[in-house]
Motif scaffolding. Structure first.
Motif, short mmCIF file in Angstrom:
data_model
loop_
_atom_site.label_atom_id
_atom_site.label_comp_id
_atom_site.label_asym_id
_atom_site.label_seq_id
_atom_site.Cartn_x
_atom_site.Cartn_y
_atom_site.Cartn_z
N UNK A 232 0.83 -1.21 0.00
CA UNK A 232 0.00 0.00 0.00
C UNK A 232 0.86 1.25 0.00
N UNK A 233 1.93 1.22 0.82
CA UNK A 233 2.80 2.40 0.86
C UNK A 233 3.51 2.60 -0.48
N UNK A 234 3.87 1.49 -1.16
CA UNK A 234 4.49 1.62 -2.48
C UNK A 234 3.50 2.22 -3.49
N UNK A 235 2.24 1.81 -3.39
CA UNK A 235 1.22 2.37 -4.29
C UNK A 235 1.02 3.86 -4.04
N UNK A 236 1.10 4.24 -2.77
CA UNK A 236 1.00 5.66 -2.43
C UNK A 236 2.15 6.44 -3.07
N UNK A 237 3.34 5.87 -3.06
CA UNK A 237 4.48 6.52 -3.70
C UNK A 237 4.29 6.65 -5.19
N UNK A 238 3.73 5.61 -5.83
CA UNK A 238 3.48 5.68 -7.26
C UNK A 238 2.45 6.75 -7.61
N UNK A 239 1.42 6.89 -6.77
CA UNK A 239 0.42 7.93 -6.99
C UNK A 239 1.05 9.32 -6.97
N UNK A 240 1.97 9.51 -6.02
CA UNK A 240 2.65 10.80 -5.94
C UNK A 240 3.48 11.07 -7.20
N UNK A 271 8.46 8.72 -15.48
CA UNK A 271 7.86 7.47 -15.97
C UNK A 271 8.84 6.31 -15.84
N UNK A 272 10.12 6.59 -16.16
CA UNK A 272 11.13 5.56 -16.06
C UNK A 272 11.40 5.18 -14.60
N UNK A 273 11.23 6.15 -13.71
CA UNK A 273 11.52 5.92 -12.29
C UNK A 273 10.47 5.05 -11.61
N UNK A 274 9.27 4.95 -12.20
CA UNK A 274 8.18 4.25 -11.51
C UNK A 274 8.57 2.81 -11.18
N UNK A 275 9.03 2.08 -12.20
CA UNK A 275 9.38 0.66 -11.98
C UNK A 275 10.58 0.52 -11.04
N UNK A 276 11.70 1.25 -11.25
CA UNK A 276 12.81 1.13 -10.28
C UNK A 276 12.42 1.52 -8.87
N UNK A 277 11.60 2.58 -8.76
CA UNK A 277 11.20 3.01 -7.42
C UNK A 277 10.32 1.96 -6.77
N UNK A 278 9.40 1.38 -7.56
CA UNK A 278 8.54 0.33 -7.02
C UNK A 278 9.36 -0.88 -6.61
N UNK A 279 10.30 -1.29 -7.47
CA UNK A 279 11.16 -2.42 -7.11
C UNK A 279 12.00 -2.12 -5.88
N UNK A 280 12.47 -0.89 -5.79
CA UNK A 280 13.27 -0.50 -4.64
C UNK A 280 12.45 -0.60 -3.35
N UNK A 281 11.23 -0.09 -3.40
CA UNK A 281 10.38 -0.12 -2.21
C UNK A 281 9.93 -1.53 -1.87
#
Length: 551
Positions: A232-240, A271-281
Motif C-alpha cells: 500500500x505504501x508503495x502504491x502511495x508513492x506511485x500515486x505521488x 515514468x522511467x523511475x516508476x518501476x525502479x522506485x517500485x522495485x526499490x520499495x
C-alpha cells in the motif's frame, strides 16, 4: 549475523556492488541519451546511436555480472548459515538442546536461513534501482532546479509515508517469525503423532482446527498484514509520482528555454523511475525479513552455547573402572509439577559386568543412564574413570567410552563409525544373526532401508552398537519392542557375548524373568538407589534360569 556474513564475503560483495553501480549508472545514461535523441537532429542522432549501443551492451554485461555474483553470495550465505547453526547444534550441551527443542532449530535451518540468503539476492536490485532513482534526480536537477525541488518534496512525502508504514509492518513480520517456530513443531507432530490423531477423532479435529490451523492462520495473517502495508505504501508513492508528472506537464514548467526538452526530460524520467522506485520499495521488505530472521538465528545461537572442544582428541584410555561418586542431578518433573532430584548416587562399574537397572516409571533410570553416559553434567559429585576425575574439558573424551540405545533413539541411514574394508561383511553377518538379512542389507556402509518396525529398527541399532565396539554399552528398555524369541536372544545370547568380550553393560529393564542373569541388580525409587543385589557366577545363574524351561 548479517554483518558477519558481509565480512565473510567482503571482496565478492564489493565486486558485485560495483557491477550493480555500473549497471545502474549505465541505465540512467541510456535514458539521458534517449531524451537527447528526442530533440536532436539527424546528424546528432547518428552519433548518439553508437554511444547508445555501447552503453546498452555495457548495461547488460554489468547487470549479468552483478546477478551472477550476488547469486553466488546468496548460496554461500545460505550454506554458511546452515553450517554455522549445525555446528552450534553439534557442539552444544545435550541438556541445553533438549530444553531448546527441535522446532526452533529446524526453523533456523530452513526458513530463517533462506530469508537471510534472500537478502543477498535483493541487494543488486536495490543498488541498481537506487542508482537509477538517484541518477534521474541528478539529471532532473540539471534540467531545472526549481522543478527538481518540487520533485524532492514529492519523493520526501512518499518516503515519510513508507517509513511510517515500515515501523508498523515490521512488527507484524516479527510476530509471524515467532509463530513460525511453533508451527514447525506442529508440523512435526503431524507425523510423530499420526497414530494418536487417527485413533481419536476429537483430538484430530482439535489439533487440525484449533492448534495447527490457528498457527497457520496467525502466520498468514501477520505476514499478509506486514507485506500488505508495504504494498500500500508503495502504491502511495506511485500515486505521488503520477501526480508530480501532471504538475510538471500542466503547471510547473512555464515558458523556459528548451521547454520541450525539459518537459520530456521530467516526464520521461518520472515514468522511467516508476518501476525502479517500485522495485526499490518492494525489495526493502526482504531486507527487513532478513533482519528479523537474522535476529532469530542469533537468538537461537545464543541459546546453544558451545560445550564441545573443536580440536581433534586422542582416543580414550581402555576402561578399567568407572565410579559415580555422589553425583546429583535435578530437572523439572511435569507429572508432579516440581523439581525432581536424582542422587546422590554412588555406583561403580567394571569391564565384563552386566548391570540391570530396575524401578518404576519416573524413578530416574533414564536420567541416571544419561548422567552416566555424560549427556547430562552432574550438578554435584564426581565421575571417575580409571581413578581420574572427569571435568568439563574431558567430558567429550569421556563420552567416547559409550554406545547407547535409548528409548527415543535415532537410527542414521549409514554407519558413520567403524569404517573398514570388512565393514559390510561384519554388518551383514550381524544382521543375519538378528534375522534381518531378508529385510535390510548394508552396502558401502549404508542400510538399504530403514522402513522397518520399531523392534526391527532397534535390532539395527544393536548392529551399530556392536560395530562401534565401545567398552561400555547402555540399553534403555531395548527388549520392550521385541517378540519373545528375540527378547530371549538378547538376554541369553547377546548379553553373555558382550560380557565375554569384556564390555561393561547397563540394561534398563522391566523383564523380571531375566533379572537372575545379571551380575547385579540395581533398584531405584524416587531418584535414589535403594538396593544393589549381587548375583552368583554366570554358569550358576544360567543353569538356574534354564531349569524351569526344561521342566
Amino acid at each position: 549475523m548479517l554483518s558477519y556474513l558481509i565480512r565473510q564475503s567482503r571482496q565478492l560483495l564489493t565486486a558485485a556492488a560495483l557491477a550493480s553501480i555500473v549497471s545502474g549508472t549505465c541505465s540512467v545514461f541510456l535514458l539521458v541519451q534517449v531524451n537527447t535523441a528526442l530533440t536532436a537532429n539527424a546528424t546528432e542522432r547518428a552519433d548518439l546511436a553508437w554511444i547508445f549501443a555501447a552503453v546498452a551492451v555495457g548495461t547488460m554485461v554489468a547487470r549479468m555480472i552483478a546477478a551472477v555474483l550476488f547469486e553466488r553470495l546468496s548460496q554461500h550465505a545460505h550454506a554458511e548459515l546452515r553450517s554455522y547453526i549445525s555446528a552450534r547444534v553439534v557442539a552444544t550441551d545435550y541438556r541445553k538442546l533438549e530444553a531448546l527443542g527441535g522446532a526452533r532449530v529446524q526453523s533456523a535451518l530452513s526458513e530463517h536461513s533462506a530469508r537471510v540468503a534472500d537478502f543477498f539476492v535483493s541487494v543488486p536490485s536495490i543498488i541498481i534501482n537506487g542508482i537509477v532513482v538517484l541518477g534521474c534526480l541528478v539529471y532532473m536537477a540539471w534540467l531545472s532546479w526549481q522543478v527538481f525541488c518540487a520533485a524532492v518534496v514529492v519523493i520526501g512525502l512518499g518516503s515519510l509515508g513508507y517509513h511510517l508504514a515500515h515501523l508498523r509492518a515490521i512488527g507484524h513480520l516479527d510476530t509471524a517469525a515467532r509463530e513460525q517456530d511453533k508451527l514447525f513443531d506442529y508440523f512435526r507432530s503431524l507425523v510423530d503423532g499420526a497414530k494418536e490423531l487417527r485413533l481419536n477423532r476429537a483430538k484430530r479435529e482439535v489439533f487440525a482446527g484449533q492448534v495447527l490451523g490457528r498457527s497457520i492462520e496467525t502466520v498468514r495473517r501477520e505476514r499478509t498484514l506486514g507485506m500488505s502495508i508495504f504494498v500500500v505504501s508503495a502504491s502511495w508513492g506511485n500515486f505521488l509520482v503520477y501526480g508530480f508528472i501532471g504538475l510538471v506537464l500542466f503547471v510547473l514548467v512555464g515558458d523556459v528555454p528548451d521547454r520541450a526538452r525539459v518537459m520530456t526530460g521530467f516526464a520521461l524520467m518520472f515514468l522511467y523511475m516508476i518501476t525502479p522506485l517500485e522495485n526499490l520499495l518492494l525489495n526493502v521488505p526482504r531486507i527487513n525479513l532478513a533482519r528479523v530472521s537474522a535476529r532469530r538465528i542469533e537468538s537461537i545461537a545464543n541459546d546453544l552455547p558451545l560445550s564441545l572442544p573443536s580440536t581433534v582428541m586422542t582416543p580414550p584410555a581402555p576402561l578399567r573402572s568407572l565410579v559415580l561418586d555422589g553425583v546429583r542431578h535435578s530437572y523439572y518433573h511435569e507429572v508432579h509439577d516440581d523439581i525432581f532430584s536424582l542422587g546422590p548416587i554412588r555406583l561403580d562399574f567394571a569391564p565384563g559386568q552386566i548391570t540391570f537397572l530396575v524401578g518404576g516409571n519416573g524413578s530416574g533410570k533414564t536420567t541416571l543412564a544419561k548422567l552416566l553416559a555424560g549427556l547430562y553434567v552432574p550438578e554435584d559429585g564426581r565421575i571417575l574413570v580409571n581413578g581420574e576425575n572427569i571435568d568439563d574439558a574431558g567430558r567429550d573424551r569421556y563420552r567416547q567410552h559409550f554406545s547407547a540405545i535409548f528409548a527415543d533413539f535415532h537410527l542414521f541411514d549409514s554407519l558413520l563409525d567403524g569404517a573398514g574394508a570388512d565393514l559390510d561383511a561384519r554388518a551383514n553377518a550381524l544382521l543375519a544373526k538378528l534375522h534381518l538379512q531378508h529385510k535390510v542389507q548394508v552396502k558401502e556402509g549404508a542400510f538399504s532401508t530403514r522402513a522397518l518396525s520399531q523392534g526391527q529398527r532397534k535390532r539395527l541399532a544393536l548392529v551399530v552398537a556392536y560395530l562401534e565396539n565401545r567398552p561400555f554399552l547402555i540399553f534403555d528398555e531395548w527388549a520392550a519392542d521385541q517378540d519373545p524369541v528375540f527378547k530371549d536372544v538378547f538376554y541369553r545370547e547377546v548379553l553373555p557375548e558382550l560380557r565375554a568380550m569384556g564390555k561393561a553393560v547397563l540394561v534398563i529393564s522391566h523383564d523380571d524373568r531375566y533379572f537372575p542373569l545379571a551380575d547385579r541388580l540395581v533398584r531405584m525409587e524416587n531418584g535414589q538407589v535403594i538396593s544393589v543385589e549381587t548375583h552368583a557366577a554366570p554358569q550358576m545363574r544360567e543353569a538356574a534360569t534354564l531349569e524351569p524351561d526344561l521342566a
